[in-house]
Scaffold this active site. Structure first.
Site: not given
Ligand SMILES: Cc1cc2nc3c(=O)[nH]c(=O)nc-3n(C[C@H](O)[C@H](O)[C@H](O)COP(=O)(O)O)c2cc1C
Length: 390
Positions: A107, A130, A156, A252, A276
């Site tokens: 990330s 981002y 994203t 994404k 997300h």
């Molecule tokens: C704690 C956390 C932080 C996240 N940070 C980002 C991020 O920095 N960039 C991003 O594109 N998605 C981020 N996401 C979304 C994840 O990439 C992903 O879309 C999501 O976790 C998928 O769902 P799941 O946790 O049920 O597998 C984050 C998700 C979580 C749980």
């Protein structure tokens, strides 16, 4: 706890070991958390067809994602502050992913920097971007990802502004945690986390700190996001980013067929059906319910990937059966990391691999690349009906 056998075992272990503000940061969704919950529970509505007396020898989970070979079609999703779930979290997760033969996505909001992860791992990883108002910074960030040998850029699109997560506000989420009385008391109960964290210099946003000037409060993710992320980001910017990057591009955060159409026309290599992890628009469709519509619209023109709610190999195979070419896991790997560091991420990937392999066999298939709607009760239409509650 005895050997973890499920992602739920790892979640419970992580809840015990990880400071509350970081555990809550992972295990939460926006507002009522309705979409967050639906991401998981909707998978249970889809039923698989059990087939018997078929030769189950010589099974294969090998596939590709954006043309790159993968040991199974399950990549590590980008997650912010991963190095706060466990010291050096991004490096450890990247190593576990490389050993398992699956892609790791770093990330923008990571604790370990791009360069740091590249220096401490051997396999190329993917970088998630981002877009911020400071385009010079973004341009440099893209060049840094290129210089570090990243093999795909994941852009994203669903977080220009932050969907509110109440727990993060109540907990005063920051990296590193502020030395308040409540935090100190909570940390006193997390000795394993503290010991590892005292042993690493990596406690701030590594890609940002020292690379952006004039940022007042970098420790608070919420206020930094509000002040720096670009709310003007639109489809015209994607061409600029694509030109800057020049490599494989994944978009994404696509949930709607109309957006999927624009994504397909943008020339990107793949899109990720994602909400997300239920952290942005509360009330949106669950990812698995949104998937068939996107596949219908663009599945023959752009690679459709998927994330949201995957907690087992059964979930992975259901997403594949509904037309995803590959999947990502977020919380499933974060729980493993918080529970047991690198070993925990390996445990996550092992659990999902075994479940995926056995489930595929019990559905009567030997090659993951042959999975399609025929493994679903009622096929694709049957699954869509069940998802809609019909
Ligand atoms: C704690 C956390 C932080 C996240 N940070 C980002 C991020 O920095 N960039 C991003 O594109 N998605 C981020 N996401 C979304 C994840 O990439 C992903 O879309 C999501 O976790 C998928 O769902 P799941 O946790 O049920 O597998 C984050 C998700 C979580 C749980």
């Amino acid at each position: 706890m005895a050997q973890p056998l499920t992602i739920e075992d790892l979640r419970i272990m992580a809840r015990r070991r990880v400071p509350r503000m970081f555990y809550d940061y992972a295990d939460s969704g926006a507002w009522t958390e309705g979409t967050y919950r639906a991401n998981e529970t909707d998978f249970a509505k889809i039923k698989l067809r059990q087939r018997v007396a078929v030769d189950m020898t010589n099974r294969s989970l090998a596939s590709t994602m954006i043309g790159q070979p993968v040991a199974m079609p399950v990549a590590i999703a980008p997650t912010g502050m991963t190095g706060m779930q466990h010291a050096d979290g991004e490096i450890l997760a990247a190593r576990a992913a490389a050993k398992a033969g699956v892609p790791f996505t770093l990330s923008t909001m990571s604790i370990c920097s791009i360069e740091d992860v590249a220096n401490h791992t051997s396999a190329p990883f993917w970088f998630q971007l981002y877009v911020m108002k400071d385009r010079d910074f973004i341009s440099r960030l893209i060049q840094r990802a290129k210089a570090a040998g990243c093999s795909a850029l994941v852009l994203t699109l669903d977080l220009q502004i932050l969907g509110q997560r109440h727990k993060d506000i109540r907990n005063g989420l920051s990296a590193p945690p502020k030395p308040t009385l409540a935090n100190m008391i909570n940390l006193a109960f997390k000795p394993w986390w503290c010991l590892k964290m005292l042993d690493t210099p990596r406690r701030q946003f590594g890609n940002i700190v020292g690379h952006v000037t004039g940022v007042a409060d970098m420790s608070s993710l919420g206020s930094w996001t509000a002040s720096q992320f670009d709310p003007k980001l639109n489809w015209d910017d994607i061409k600029w980013i694509k030109d800057q990057w020049g490599g494989k591009l994944i978009l994404k955060g696509i949930l709607d067929p109309e957006d999927a159409e624009t994504a397909a026309q943008s020339g990107a290599d793949a899109l990720i059906v994602s909400n997300h992890g239920g952290r942005q628009l509360d009330g949106a469709l669950s990812s698995i319910e949104a998937l068939p519509g996107v596949v219908d619209q663009v599945g023959n023109r752009i690679e459709v990937l998927f994330d949201g709610g995957i907690r087992s190999g059964q979930d992975v195979i259901k997403a594949l059966a509904l037309g995803a070419h590959g999947t990502f896991i977020g919380r499933a790997f974060l729980y493993g990391l918080g529970a047991m560091g690198e070993k925990g991420v390996t445990a996550t990937l092992d659990i999902i691999r075994k479940e995926l392999d056995t489930t595929m066999a019990l559905c009567g298939l030997r090659d993951i690349q042959n999975v399609d709607e025929r493994i679903l009760v009622g096929g694709r239409e049957g699954a869509i009906k069940r998802l809609a509650g019909g």
